[in-house]
Design an enzyme around this catalytic site. Structure first.
Site, PDB file in Angstrom:
ATOM      1  N   GLU A 166      10.822 -72.049  56.932  1.00 57.87           N
ATOM      2  CA  GLU A 166      10.978 -72.558  55.557  1.00 57.87           C
ATOM      3  C   GLU A 166      12.119 -73.564  55.392  1.00 57.87           C
ATOM      4  O   GLU A 166      13.078 -73.315  54.661  1.00 57.87           O
ATOM      5  CB  GLU A 166      11.169 -71.379  54.587  1.00 57.87           C
ATOM      6  CG  GLU A 166      10.008 -70.404  54.622  1.00 57.87           C
ATOM      7  CD  GLU A 166      10.259 -69.127  53.818  1.00 57.87           C
ATOM      8  OE1 GLU A 166      11.232 -69.064  53.062  1.00 57.87           O
ATOM      9  OE2 GLU A 166       9.458 -68.181  53.966  1.00 57.87           O
ATOM     10  N   ASN A 207       7.649 -72.435  60.914  1.00 59.41           N
ATOM     11  CA  ASN A 207       6.876 -71.520  60.069  1.00 59.41           C
ATOM     12  C   ASN A 207       7.198 -71.784  58.595  1.00 59.41           C
ATOM     13  O   ASN A 207       8.364 -71.877  58.218  1.00 59.41           O
ATOM     14  CB  ASN A 207       7.301 -70.089  60.446  1.00 59.41           C
ATOM     15  CG  ASN A 207       6.435 -69.018  59.844  1.00 59.41           C
ATOM     16  OD1 ASN A 207       5.203 -69.067  59.951  1.00 59.41           O
ATOM     17  ND2 ASN A 207       7.046 -68.028  59.208  1.00 59.41           N
ATOM     18  N   HIS A 243       0.816 -66.926  52.038  1.00 57.55           N
ATOM     19  CA  HIS A 243       1.038 -65.962  50.945  1.00 57.55           C
ATOM     20  C   HIS A 243       0.273 -66.503  49.735  1.00 57.55           C
ATOM     21  O   HIS A 243       0.675 -67.499  49.138  1.00 57.55           O
ATOM     22  CB  HIS A 243       2.529 -65.860  50.598  1.00 57.55           C
ATOM     23  CG  HIS A 243       3.329 -65.188  51.669  1.00 57.55           C
ATOM     24  ND1 HIS A 243       3.249 -63.833  51.914  1.00 57.55           N
ATOM     25  CD2 HIS A 243       4.213 -65.682  52.567  1.00 57.55           C
ATOM     26  CE1 HIS A 243       4.054 -63.510  52.910  1.00 57.55           C
ATOM     27  NE2 HIS A 243       4.658 -64.618  53.330  1.00 57.55           N
ATOM     28  N   GLU A 273       1.561 -64.959  57.995  1.00 51.60           N
ATOM     29  CA  GLU A 273       2.078 -63.958  57.034  1.00 51.60           C
ATOM     30  C   GLU A 273       1.088 -63.728  55.906  1.00 51.60           C
ATOM     31  O   GLU A 273       1.478 -63.570  54.742  1.00 51.60           O
ATOM     32  CB  GLU A 273       3.421 -64.430  56.430  1.00 51.60           C
ATOM     33  CG  GLU A 273       4.486 -64.761  57.438  1.00 51.60           C
ATOM     34  CD  GLU A 273       5.864 -65.025  56.831  1.00 51.60           C
ATOM     35  OE1 GLU A 273       6.046 -64.775  55.618  1.00 51.60           O
ATOM     36  OE2 GLU A 273       6.739 -65.475  57.570  1.00 51.60           O
ATOM     37  N   ASP A 275      -1.068 -62.625  52.957  1.00 47.52           N
ATOM     38  CA  ASP A 275      -1.349 -61.566  51.981  1.00 47.52           C
ATOM     39  C   ASP A 275      -1.882 -62.240  50.732  1.00 47.52           C
ATOM     40  O   ASP A 275      -1.752 -63.452  50.575  1.00 47.52           O
ATOM     41  CB  ASP A 275      -0.142 -60.633  51.698  1.00 47.52           C
ATOM     42  CG  ASP A 275       1.120 -61.338  51.261  1.00 47.52           C
ATOM     43  OD1 ASP A 275       1.061 -62.528  50.902  1.00 47.52           O
ATOM     44  OD2 ASP A 275       2.187 -60.677  51.255  1.00 47.52           O
TER      45      ASP A 275
END
Ligand code: G3I
Length: 372
Positions: A166, A207, A243, A273, A275
């Site tokens: 990030e 990432n 996400h 990641e 979700d």
């Protein structure tokens, strides 16, 4: 003949075991088709792919059902928190590998790979680092020592690392961080070079979130990666965190296009990641809960399943290397800050909080099997 009976017996056992143990299919489900008894890791392997999850190491130690499902369903794990800077170097030069080692031991015992997460981030920094008032030279030495020590400790055991996490903000600007302020924009290239020196075999990733489809931020990340590659920075791949929210689904074709343009830079792509929150971003910020009435909940879970399908399908079409979720049970999701109570705040994962498989789980199975 003996073998035929043994095979039938084996298949029957698998079928009945799956009905009797935690992890059985939700009855009112979006994908009502019964799924054959196969594991996600078995299905992923048939596509030469990794399927995985972030791991809550406390749950791994205390919750047998959690550990059983983890060992059975996945072939790659990411430590959710225990390899972050504050966890692994809580005091300057003092490293604590205990929890990371426990996860690596579990992974090895279950023939899983480990994605290390992460070295350079603006969050989860220890107080000694935040308050240290270090010079540029000192910060460079601290970061190099951190990366080198951790990578050497896990050499050959942790084969992939999120080296930089990030670095770009929501508006596509370079994120304001201790590293950017103290070292300058070059901290990114430096981190990759130090990581490569420490373990030349490890696969090194950039990432980030909000970079899965096409848009301002993914263009900025694309340009950043192109620039790093053109300067010979040893970067292997890009992690698309993924996400998402049911209210804001991505276009699958956009994600495929983005993955392909990244691959055309010579990078491997992983979903790292995933979700899917049942709440909007604003509802999360204001602490509002997901819908609780059965009808709204079932409809939300069906939307969620479609999004899981679309992202795995994009991953398969673009031949990405891994599909990793940020946890697998709603019991321990980072979005459920009330955790372990019966007032569930969110439910972004593929098993519910009592380990029943959700429509999203079935969607993944069907997507791997090529059934929509
Ligand atoms: O374990 C302590 C507990 O002892 C203490 O009582 C409590 C009080 O605040 O804190 C607990 O630690 C929290 C930890 O999660 C475990 O729940 C930390 O405060 C909290 O900051 C930490 O949040 C993590 C967050 O990253 C920051 O590191 C989340 O679990 C984790 O899911 C989240 O993961 C990030 C990825 O690394 C990067 N991408 C986004 C993703 C989601 O935000």
């Amino acid at each position: 003949m003996k073998y035929r009976y043994a095979t039938i017996l084996f298949l029957l056992t698998l079928f009945f075991c799956s009905c009797a143990t935690p992890g059985t299919t939700h009855s009112p489900s979006a994908s009502a088709t019964a799924v054959p008894i196969m594991t996600l890791r078995g299905l992923a392997q048939s596509h030469n792919m990794l399927v995985g999850t972030a791991v809550n190491v406390e749950a791994l130690g205390n919750d047998k059902t959690y550990a059983d499902i983890l060992g059975k369903q996945f072939n790659v794990v990411t430590p959710e928190n225990v390899m972050k800077f504050d966890a692994i170097e809580p005091q300057q030069g003092v490293y604590d590998f205990t929890k990371g080692d426990a996860l690596v031991a579990f992974a090895q015992a279950h023939h899983m790979q480990v994605r290390g997460h992460n070295f350079v981030w603006y969050q989860s920094l220890p107080k000694w680092l935040i308050n240290g008032n270090f010079t540029k030279a000192q910060l460079m030495a601290i970061l190099k020592d951190h990366i080198t020590t951790v990578m050497k400790h896990y050499k050959g055991k942790v084969t992939m690392w999120d080296v930089v996490n990030e670095a770009v903000d929501d508006n596509g600007k370079m994120i304001d961080s201790l590293w950017a302020r103290g070292i300058g924009a070059d901290y990114i290239a430096m981190a990759f070079r130090w990581a490569h020196e420490a373990d030349p075999q490890a696969h090194l990733f950039y990432n980030d979130y909000g970079t899965e489809g096409m848009g301002t931020k993914s263009n900025v990340v694309y340009n950043l990666l192109q620039d790093l590659k053109s300067h010979g920075v040893p970067i292997y791949g890009v992690g698309l965190q993924t996400h998402l929210h049911i209210t804001d689904p991505l276009q699958e074709q956009d994600v495929i296009s983005n993955m392909r343009r990244l691959e055309n830079l010579g990078l491997k792509v992983q979903i790292t990641e995933m979700d899917v929150s049942l709440r909007t971003h604003e509802e999360i910020q204001s602490g509002q809960s997901m819908p609780h009435d059965q009808q709204s909940l079932q409809s939300a879970l069906a939307k969620q399943a479609t999004i899981y399908h679309d992202m795995l399908d994009a991953c398969l079409q673009a031949a990405c290397e891994a599909f990793v979720m940020w946890g697998f049970t709603d019991r321990y999701t980072w979005l459920n800050w009330n955790g372990f109570t019966d007032t569930h705040v969110d439910a972004p994962l593929i098993y519910d909080e009592i380990y029943q498989r959700k429509p999203a789980f079935n969607a993944l199975v069907n997507t791997f099997r090529g059934v929509s």
